[in-house]
Scaffold this active site. Structure first.
Site, mmCIF file in Angstrom:
data_model
loop_
_atom_site.group_PDB
_atom_site.id
_atom_site.type_symbol
_atom_site.label_atom_id
_atom_site.label_comp_id
_atom_site.label_asym_id
_atom_site.label_seq_id
_atom_site.Cartn_x
_atom_site.Cartn_y
_atom_site.Cartn_z
ATOM 1 N N LYS A 1 0.815 -1.226 0.000
ATOM 2 C CA LYS A 1 0.000 0.000 0.000
ATOM 3 C C LYS A 1 0.843 1.268 0.000
ATOM 4 O O LYS A 1 0.369 2.330 -0.401
ATOM 5 C CB LYS A 1 -0.948 0.013 1.212
ATOM 6 C CG LYS A 1 -2.128 -0.917 1.039
ATOM 7 C CD LYS A 1 -3.223 -0.610 2.036
ATOM 8 C CE LYS A 1 -4.459 -1.457 1.780
ATOM 9 N NZ LYS A 1 -5.487 -1.291 2.792
ATOM 10 N N LYS B 1 -4.969 -10.392 -5.642
ATOM 11 C CA LYS B 1 -6.252 -10.753 -5.035
ATOM 12 C C LYS B 1 -7.335 -9.784 -5.490
ATOM 13 O O LYS B 1 -7.038 -8.620 -5.806
ATOM 14 C CB LYS B 1 -6.150 -10.760 -3.501
ATOM 15 C CG LYS B 1 -6.029 -9.394 -2.887
ATOM 16 C CD LYS B 1 -6.506 -9.349 -1.438
ATOM 17 C CE LYS B 1 -6.575 -7.885 -1.011
ATOM 18 N NZ LYS B 1 -7.143 -7.595 0.248
ATOM 19 N N LYS C 1 -11.652 -4.620 -2.873
ATOM 20 C CA LYS C 1 -12.721 -3.605 -2.881
ATOM 21 C C LYS C 1 -12.260 -2.350 -3.583
ATOM 22 O O LYS C 1 -13.043 -1.610 -4.143
ATOM 23 C CB LYS C 1 -13.019 -3.150 -1.439
ATOM 24 C CG LYS C 1 -13.596 -4.156 -0.520
ATOM 25 C CD LYS C 1 -13.946 -3.423 0.780
ATOM 26 C CE LYS C 1 -13.878 -4.327 1.973
ATOM 27 N NZ LYS C 1 -12.625 -4.273 2.709
HETATM 28 P P1 TYM Z 1 -10.689 -6.387 4.570
HETATM 29 O O1 TYM Z 1 -11.815 -5.462 4.872
HETATM 30 O O2 TYM Z 1 -9.722 -6.027 3.526
HETATM 31 O O3 TYM Z 1 -11.298 -7.786 4.166
HETATM 32 C C1 TYM Z 1 -12.311 -8.410 4.948
HETATM 33 C C2 TYM Z 1 -12.161 -9.905 4.930
HETATM 34 O O4 TYM Z 1 -12.281 -10.408 3.595
HETATM 35 C C3 TYM Z 1 -11.133 -11.204 3.287
HETATM 36 N N1 TYM Z 1 -10.800 -10.984 1.875
HETATM 37 C C4 TYM Z 1 -10.671 -11.960 0.972
HETATM 38 N N2 TYM Z 1 -10.780 -13.298 1.068
HETATM 39 C C5 TYM Z 1 -10.587 -14.017 -0.062
HETATM 40 N N3 TYM Z 1 -10.302 -13.462 -1.263
HETATM 41 C C6 TYM Z 1 -10.179 -12.126 -1.405
HETATM 42 N N4 TYM Z 1 -9.909 -11.594 -2.583
HETATM 43 C C7 TYM Z 1 -10.366 -11.308 -0.256
HETATM 44 N N5 TYM Z 1 -10.316 -9.969 -0.044
HETATM 45 C C8 TYM Z 1 -10.574 -9.792 1.269
HETATM 46 C C9 TYM Z 1 -10.031 -10.664 4.184
HETATM 47 O O5 TYM Z 1 -9.020 -11.624 4.380
HETATM 48 C C10 TYM Z 1 -10.795 -10.363 5.446
HETATM 49 O O6 TYM Z 1 -10.981 -11.530 6.206
HETATM 50 N N6 TYM Z 1 -7.647 -5.588 8.413
HETATM 51 C C11 TYM Z 1 -8.850 -6.276 7.991
HETATM 52 C C12 TYM Z 1 -10.073 -5.891 8.794
HETATM 53 C C13 TYM Z 1 -9.864 -6.076 10.249
HETATM 54 C C14 TYM Z 1 -9.934 -7.326 10.934
HETATM 55 C C15 TYM Z 1 -9.676 -6.986 12.302
HETATM 56 C C16 TYM Z 1 -10.170 -8.638 10.538
HETATM 57 C C17 TYM Z 1 -9.594 -5.123 11.151
HETATM 58 N N7 TYM Z 1 -9.468 -5.656 12.402
HETATM 59 C C18 TYM Z 1 -9.647 -8.004 13.279
HETATM 60 C C19 TYM Z 1 -10.153 -9.627 11.505
HETATM 61 C C20 TYM Z 1 -9.885 -9.307 12.875
HETATM 62 C C21 TYM Z 1 -9.107 -5.917 6.536
HETATM 63 O O7 TYM Z 1 -8.641 -4.932 6.035
HETATM 64 O O8 TYM Z 1 -9.948 -6.775 5.904
#
Ligand code: TYM
Length: 328
Positions: free
Chosen positions: A112, A193, A196
């Site tokens: 990033k 990957k 969003k």
């Molecule tokens: P975030 O918002 O980017 O993504 C949310 C969840 O979706 C999963 N994910 C995917 N899984 C499979 N294929 C993909 N292309 C894909 N894109 C996203 C992510 O692995 C995630 O599980 N930092 C985290 C949010 C967060 C969090 C936490 C998660 C903040 N605090 C505590 C768990 C526990 C994030 O940015 O996820």
């Protein structure tokens, strides 16, 4: 005692089918087994610039989507990170027990910040806030896609470090990474990957995409020149991705999906993948429209906040005393 599961989805863009398969679907599978904490990490989203109105809107939309995807709004605790001030309080304490070196190794930070002149401090320390999110509720399991595994490992290291210095305080959390679907890939650049915040909207299938857009995106997904449908993530990431999406949404194994498409051409594969995605998402979108019209999102969030706040306060108070902050 029932084990605790915790996870979150950032409101930093429209949710994709990757978020659904890698995270939400897992929560729906596990919610009967564990006490489940689901939150919207809105404080994470401001590590990059956000439009305030859009961010407010997306926070509620994420909750609506969780419910529309089948997550129970009554048995799970669903809440907003910024409504529980102890996340930030604990994050500061943990920041003082973390190292620049370990944060510099985070691959998501490297990606990033790559090529940027001004890198926000929040982007750098964000994995510590994520550790605080998890450790505050003493969660045993954290379901996520593969991209968050390194962050959960950091949370484990911080928990172990704190426990060895002050005595058993935090539960050391385990990541739960699905065997299939942990990395749904970008449709145009399958080495990456699906995200969003992809630059090209044709790269991702969003959960709110209309049927026509879904079909168009899948039909123009990048494949390869071999013309044989088989699963080989290294050499055939595009085709393997389509097989994965098909298998996950049809609740079958990759081997079964491979057998199903044994004699198919890429065009047939894409058409059938589009059919299952459309079927799944149109049903989900109908439920989502109902949920957003009802008052359920705010009721759920109020109930979630009131339930989890005392847990967060208790952990933070324990931590504050252990490190010597405030009065005994
Ligand atoms: P975030 O918002 O980017 O993504 C949310 C969840 O979706 C999963 N994910 C995917 N899984 C499979 N294929 C993909 N292309 C894909 N894109 C996203 C992510 O692995 C995630 O599980 N930092 C985290 C949010 C967060 C969090 C936490 C998660 C903040 N605090 C505590 C768990 C526990 C994030 O940015 O996820």
């Amino acid at each position: 005692m029932t084990k605790r599961l915790l996870t979150g989805l950032q409101p930093s863009g429209e949710l994709t089918i990757g978020n659904y398969i890698g995270s939400i679907k897992q929560v729906v599978n596990y919610e009967k087994e564990y006490e489940t904490f689901l939150f919207v990490p809105d404080m994470h989203s401001i590590t990059v610039p956000q439009d305030p109105e859009t961010l407010h809107r997306r926070v509620r939309e994420i909750v609506g989507m969780y419910i529309a995807c089948g997550v129970s709004p009554t048995t799970n605790h669903i809440y907003i990170q910024s409504e529980i001030p102890e996340h930030a309080n604990l994050s500061w304490v943990l920041e003082c027990h973390s190292y620049m070196g370990e944060l510099s190794r985070m691959t998501q930070f490297k990606a990033k910040s790559d090529g940027k002149k001004e890198i926000g401090c929040g982007l750098f320390t964000y994995p510590i806030l994520m550790a605080a999110d998890i450790l505050l509720y003493k969660a045993d399991f954290v379901p996520t896609g593969i991209d968050q595994k390194q962050h959960v490992e950091l949370a484990r290291n911080i928990a172990q470090r704190f426990n060895s210095r002050y005595g058993e305080t935090f539960v050391v959390p385990e990541p739960l990474i699905p065997k299939v679907g942990a990395k749904i890939r970008d449709l145009l650049y399958p080495e990456k990957k699906m995200s969003k915040s992809a630059e090209n909207p044709k790269s991702s299938i969003f959960l709110t995409d209309p049927e026509k857009a879904i079909r168009k995106k899948i039909m123009s997904a990048v494949t390869d020149s071999e013309t044989i449908v088989r699963f080989d993530e290294e050499n055939k990431p595009g085709v393997s991705n389509l097989l994965t999406i098909y298998a996950c949404l049809s609740e079958i194994t990759i081997e079964e999906a491979e057998r199903h498409f044994a004699d198919a051409r890429y065009g047939d594969l894409k058409k059938e993948v589009a059919d299952v995605v459309v079927e799944k998402l149109t049903a989900l979108q109908d439920r989502y429209a109902e949920v957003m019209k009802s008052g359920i999102v705010d009721e759920t969030l109020d109930r979630g906040r009131d339930y989890v706040r005392p847990i967060a306060q208790e952990t933070y108070d324990q931590v504050r005393r252990l490190v010597g902050l405030g009065r005994v």
